[in-house]
Motif scaffolding. Structure first.
Motif, PDB file in Angstrom:
ATOM      1  N   UNK A  50     -76.134 -56.271   9.366  1.00  0.00           N
ATOM      2  CA  UNK A  50     -76.397 -57.315   8.380  1.00  0.00           C
ATOM      3  C   UNK A  50     -76.851 -58.577   9.119  1.00  0.00           C
ATOM      4  N   UNK A  51     -77.482 -58.362  10.227  1.00  0.00           N
ATOM      5  CA  UNK A  51     -78.031 -59.458  11.016  1.00  0.00           C
ATOM      6  C   UNK A  51     -79.509 -59.153  11.228  1.00  0.00           C
ATOM      7  N   UNK A  52     -80.239 -60.152  11.689  1.00  0.00           N
ATOM      8  CA  UNK A  52     -81.645 -59.932  12.013  1.00  0.00           C
ATOM      9  C   UNK A  52     -81.836 -60.195  13.497  1.00  0.00           C
ATOM     10  N   UNK A  53     -81.611 -59.186  14.322  1.00  0.00           N
ATOM     11  CA  UNK A  53     -81.757 -59.415  15.749  1.00  0.00           C
ATOM     12  C   UNK A  53     -83.224 -59.468  16.132  1.00  0.00           C
ATOM     13  N   UNK A  54     -83.501 -60.197  17.191  1.00  0.00           N
ATOM     14  CA  UNK A  54     -84.846 -60.174  17.748  1.00  0.00           C
ATOM     15  C   UNK A  54     -84.863 -59.120  18.830  1.00  0.00           C
ATOM     16  N   UNK A  55     -85.428 -58.001  18.505  1.00  0.00           N
ATOM     17  CA  UNK A  55     -85.424 -56.913  19.462  1.00  0.00           C
ATOM     18  C   UNK A  55     -84.905 -55.651  18.806  1.00  0.00           C
ATOM     19  N   UNK A  56     -84.199 -54.886  19.592  1.00  0.00           N
ATOM     20  CA  UNK A  56     -83.796 -53.568  19.136  1.00  0.00           C
ATOM     21  C   UNK A  56     -82.708 -53.660  18.079  1.00  0.00           C
ATOM     22  N   UNK A  96     -81.775 -41.010   6.888  1.00  0.00           N
ATOM     23  CA  UNK A  96     -82.987 -41.677   7.334  1.00  0.00           C
ATOM     24  C   UNK A  96     -83.173 -43.048   6.742  1.00  0.00           C
ATOM     25  N   UNK A  97     -82.573 -43.285   5.578  1.00  0.00           N
ATOM     26  CA  UNK A  97     -82.638 -44.620   5.005  1.00  0.00           C
ATOM     27  C   UNK A  97     -84.050 -45.057   4.707  1.00  0.00           C
ATOM     28  N   UNK A  98     -84.357 -46.266   5.089  1.00  0.00           N
ATOM     29  CA  UNK A  98     -85.639 -46.846   4.724  1.00  0.00           C
ATOM     30  C   UNK A  98     -86.793 -46.249   5.497  1.00  0.00           C
ATOM     31  N   UNK A  99     -86.508 -45.442   6.518  1.00  0.00           N
ATOM     32  CA  UNK A  99     -87.603 -44.870   7.309  1.00  0.00           C
ATOM     33  C   UNK A  99     -88.212 -43.650   6.666  1.00  0.00           C
ATOM     34  N   UNK A 100     -87.598 -43.148   5.598  1.00  0.00           N
ATOM     35  CA  UNK A 100     -88.118 -41.937   4.967  1.00  0.00           C
ATOM     36  C   UNK A 100     -89.281 -42.321   4.057  1.00  0.00           C
ATOM     37  N   UNK A 139     -52.404 -48.281  12.621  1.00  0.00           N
ATOM     38  CA  UNK A 139     -53.671 -47.838  13.207  1.00  0.00           C
ATOM     39  C   UNK A 139     -54.652 -47.346  12.153  1.00  0.00           C
ATOM     40  N   UNK A 140     -55.881 -47.448  12.498  1.00  0.00           N
ATOM     41  CA  UNK A 140     -56.941 -46.960  11.624  1.00  0.00           C
ATOM     42  C   UNK A 140     -57.219 -45.516  11.978  1.00  0.00           C
ATOM     43  N   UNK A 141     -57.137 -44.653  11.004  1.00  0.00           N
ATOM     44  CA  UNK A 141     -57.463 -43.256  11.323  1.00  0.00           C
ATOM     45  C   UNK A 141     -58.570 -42.717  10.444  1.00  0.00           C
ATOM     46  N   UNK A 142     -58.720 -43.203   9.257  1.00  0.00           N
ATOM     47  CA  UNK A 142     -59.817 -42.716   8.424  1.00  0.00           C
ATOM     48  C   UNK A 142     -60.771 -43.864   8.161  1.00  0.00           C
ATOM     49  N   UNK A 143     -62.023 -43.587   8.315  1.00  0.00           N
ATOM     50  CA  UNK A 143     -63.060 -44.598   8.162  1.00  0.00           C
ATOM     51  C   UNK A 143     -64.127 -44.055   7.232  1.00  0.00           C
ATOM     52  N   UNK A 144     -64.527 -44.884   6.300  1.00  0.00           N
ATOM     53  CA  UNK A 144     -65.647 -44.534   5.431  1.00  0.00           C
ATOM     54  C   UNK A 144     -66.869 -45.297   5.900  1.00  0.00           C
ATOM     55  N   UNK A 145     -67.928 -44.580   6.158  1.00  0.00           N
ATOM     56  CA  UNK A 145     -69.194 -45.191   6.545  1.00  0.00           C
ATOM     57  C   UNK A 145     -70.141 -45.045   5.367  1.00  0.00           C
ATOM     58  N   UNK A 146     -70.598 -46.157   4.855  1.00  0.00           N
ATOM     59  CA  UNK A 146     -71.426 -46.137   3.654  1.00  0.00           C
ATOM     60  C   UNK A 146     -72.872 -46.370   4.063  1.00  0.00           C
ATOM     61  N   UNK A 147     -73.704 -45.404   3.795  1.00  0.00           N
ATOM     62  CA  UNK A 147     -75.125 -45.533   4.103  1.00  0.00           C
ATOM     63  C   UNK A 147     -75.524 -44.633   5.251  1.00  0.00           C
ATOM     64  N   UNK A 148     -76.549 -43.846   5.042  1.00  0.00           N
ATOM     65  CA  UNK A 148     -76.963 -42.866   6.043  1.00  0.00           C
ATOM     66  C   UNK A 148     -78.225 -43.256   6.776  1.00  0.00           C
ATOM     67  N   UNK A 149     -78.416 -44.532   7.002  1.00  0.00           N
ATOM     68  CA  UNK A 149     -79.576 -44.957   7.787  1.00  0.00           C
ATOM     69  C   UNK A 149     -79.258 -44.976   9.262  1.00  0.00           C
ATOM     70  N   UNK A 192     -77.323 -51.901   5.017  1.00  0.00           N
ATOM     71  CA  UNK A 192     -78.433 -52.720   5.480  1.00  0.00           C
ATOM     72  C   UNK A 192     -78.678 -53.905   4.580  1.00  0.00           C
ATOM     73  N   UNK A 193     -79.439 -54.816   5.117  1.00  0.00           N
ATOM     74  CA  UNK A 193     -79.682 -56.044   4.371  1.00  0.00           C
ATOM     75  C   UNK A 193     -81.008 -56.024   3.648  1.00  0.00           C
ATOM     76  N   UNK A 194     -81.706 -54.905   3.704  1.00  0.00           N
ATOM     77  CA  UNK A 194     -83.006 -54.847   3.050  1.00  0.00           C
ATOM     78  C   UNK A 194     -82.905 -54.135   1.708  1.00  0.00           C
ATOM     79  N   UNK A 195     -81.908 -54.487   0.925  1.00  0.00           N
ATOM     80  CA  UNK A 195     -81.713 -53.768  -0.328  1.00  0.00           C
ATOM     81  C   UNK A 195     -82.414 -54.444  -1.492  1.00  0.00           C
ATOM     82  N   UNK A 196     -82.202 -55.736  -1.668  1.00  0.00           N
ATOM     83  CA  UNK A 196     -82.749 -56.417  -2.842  1.00  0.00           C
ATOM     84  C   UNK A 196     -83.930 -57.274  -2.404  1.00  0.00           C
ATOM     85  N   UNK A 197     -85.130 -57.011  -2.923  1.00  0.00           N
ATOM     86  CA  UNK A 197     -86.258 -57.865  -2.569  1.00  0.00           C
ATOM     87  C   UNK A 197     -86.050 -59.279  -3.069  1.00  0.00           C
TER      88      UNK A 197
END
Lengths: 102, 425
Positions: free
Chosen positions: A84-90, B157-161, B120-130, B291-296
């Motif tokens: 959720x950041x905009x890095x310059x680079x990779x 693949x997310x936004x690259x598809x 301790x944290x043992x289960x993690x949910x990762x939201x988004x498959x990019x 990701x932050x590219x969700x809402x134009x």
């Protein structure tokens, strides 16, 4: 700072014209702040994005104070926001580094 | 790929690719230096010059060669983290499937831990498959957590598809802003025959090969949309996950079905009816990787934009320069790189392209950094060569004579080059 492959060449060749801010749009003509008027068929808005996480409960969303190192929620460190950041680079390497903060 | 868990390897910074490249160029140009000296210096001193040149060239190239050899020997790739960590005796909890129902004992355990920040944290949910989600999933699994990735659509693949328009945010001729040597995950490098700047199809293939290499497939749940994520009073998080499942019996599901793929009553064709099921799962931690590219972001301060007669598209909806063929295109803003990229992409076919910018920005060429580093390397080698050459010359001729201030110098003596230590005045 931004990088492009052929943008500078195209500007130098006159294929891309640079204009200041739009003052007004009427019909198909666009008025710019320097007084020039030009007609267009299409407008592409490269104006960026807004961050939106509608499915997250409002208490867990990124606060107005920002995130810890751009990643962790300041009050609930078990919520991480990756890229959720905009890095310059990779971006890929930044994602891995952000996760290693978790 | 299964190696022992090494926490240092996870946060280890990679070798900067420029370091490697610098060494290569150093060796290359250092070995070319003899030719330079042979060409520049007079032929009368050919033998001497040749010896010098070989010596200087080798001396210049030696540190680079040594460094390159060392880097090559120690495999300067990113250290690959362990794919999975095996459970150990000291682990606070045994591993368990997060989707399995919680037994009563575990329920009590959870109650004991309520309010404990150090649980301790043992289960993690990762939201988004990019890209971010895949990197997160691998790191979580490498740290020994039970991580599950939820992807809304039916593929990663997310936004690259590019081929699924509803989630793609790239256009046909898109290139990454960063070279493939930089923009990559640790321990998984793109093939050498790929171009330096990857397009969307290579990026997607890279992400999918990443999943295959690190065996993340069984931890990815496709078609699961996370509807809500709330915090529970136990310190965990509860996710509402909507899954679309195929219901085989059509009679039973006709009332519940929301999305029938085939119309019911087609005769012999078996009716496939899907049903959306919402489940609730609990996790100790949540990683939001949507990701932050969700809402134009459409600016609302442009007067009369809604009255525009032509097409108004956002940069995420731009897909092909052929859509804008022979059109007069106005690109508003340059974004991070998308505005300039779209402008240069559209100007190949469009009648005219105009870019309206509010804030002036620096523009650099993508290949500029490489050119710059070539010159810096050549310059550095020249400086080193001059210094080494001067030292060698001093060794051979003896130290340069020092004249007392105000003394009269005989130009004949100095021109011929005296090896005696005391200058003749």
């Amino acid at each position: 700072m931004t990088d492009s492959k052929d943008f500078l060449n195209a500007v130098a060749l006159g294929r891309i014209e640079l204009k200041p801010t739009i003052k007004e749009v009427s019909g198909s003509s666009v008025h710019f702040t320097d007084g020039s008027v030009k007609d267009f068929d299409a407008v592409v808005l490269a104006t960026g994005f807004r961050r939106a996480v509608p499915f997250i409960h409002p208490t867990l969303r990124p606060t107005h104070r920002g995130l810890y190192k751009g990643t962790l929620h300041p009050r609930r460190p078990r919520v991480a926001y990756v890229l959720f950041v905009m890095p310059f680079g990779s971006h890929f390497q930044v994602a891995e580094l952000q996760v290693s903060l978790f | 790929m299964k190696t022992s868990f090494n926490p240092a390897a996870l946060s280890d910074a990679p070798w900067h690719p420029y370091a490697v490249w610098w060494c290569r160029m150093g060796v290359r140009y250092g070995l070319l230096l003899p030719l330079f000296f042979l060409g520049v210096l007079p032929l009368a001193r050919f033998a001497v010059t040749f010896v010098y040149a070989m010596f200087v060239g080798l001396a210049c190239a030696m540190p680079f060669m040594a460094m390159l050899a060392w880097l090559t020997w120690r495999e300067f790739d990113h250290p690959a983290p362990a794919t999975r960590r095996e459970p150990r005796a000291g682990d606070p909890y045994p591993r368990r499937d997060p989707s399995a129902p919680v037994s009563e004992d575990e329920e009590d355990e959870y109650d004991d831990l309520a309010g404990d920040d150090a649980s301790p944290v043992r289960t993690v949910a990762v939201i988004g498959g990019g890209a971010a989600g895949l990197a997160t999933l691998r790191q979580m699994l490498a740290h020994g957590m039970d991580a599950v990735l939820f992807e809304r659509t039916d593929n990663i693949g997310g936004l690259w598809d590019y081929n699924s328009p509803e989630r793609s945010k790239v256009f046909r001729n898109v290139l990454q802003n960063v070279t493939k040597t930089h923009n990559r995950f640790a321990g998984h490098r793109p093939p050498k025959h790929w171009p330096i700047y990857l397009g969307h199809e290579h990026t997607l293939e890279y992400l999918r090969s990443f999943v295959d290499t690190f065996e993340l497939k069984d931890r990815i749940r496709l078609g699961c949309e996370v509807l809500s994520c709330v915090e529970t009073e136990r310190g965990g998080f509860e996710l509402a996950i909507e899954t679309e499942t195929v219901v085989d019996s059509p009679k039973k599901s006709t009332k519940k079905s929301k999305r029938p793929h085939n119309k019911p009553g087609d005769g012999d064709v078996p009716v496939l009816v899907t049903e959306k099921v919402t489940r609730y799962e609990r996790f100790d931690a949540v990683c939001v990787c949507t990701g932050q590219l969700t809402a134009p972001s459409i600016p609302d301060d442009i007067v009369g934009l809604h009255t525009f007669e032509g097409a108004v598209v956002h940069s995420s909806e731009y897909r092909d320069p052929r859509d804008l063929a022979e059109a007069r295109v106005l690109v508003v803003g340059t974004g991070a790189a998308s505005g300039s990229d779209i402008a240069q992409d559209a100007c190949s076919l469009a009648q005219s392209v105009t870019v309206s910018v509010r804030t002036h920005r620096w523009m650099i060429h993508r290949g500029l950094t490489q050119v710059k580093f070539i010159f810096i390397t050549i310059w550095a080698i020249r400086v080193t060569a001059c210094f080494v050459c001067r030292v060698l010359r001093a060794c051979w001729r003896g130290r340069a004579p020092r004249y007392p201030r105000g003394s009269v110098r005989c130009s004949r003596c100095t021109r011929t080059g005296s090896r005696s230590s005391s200058p003749r005045v």
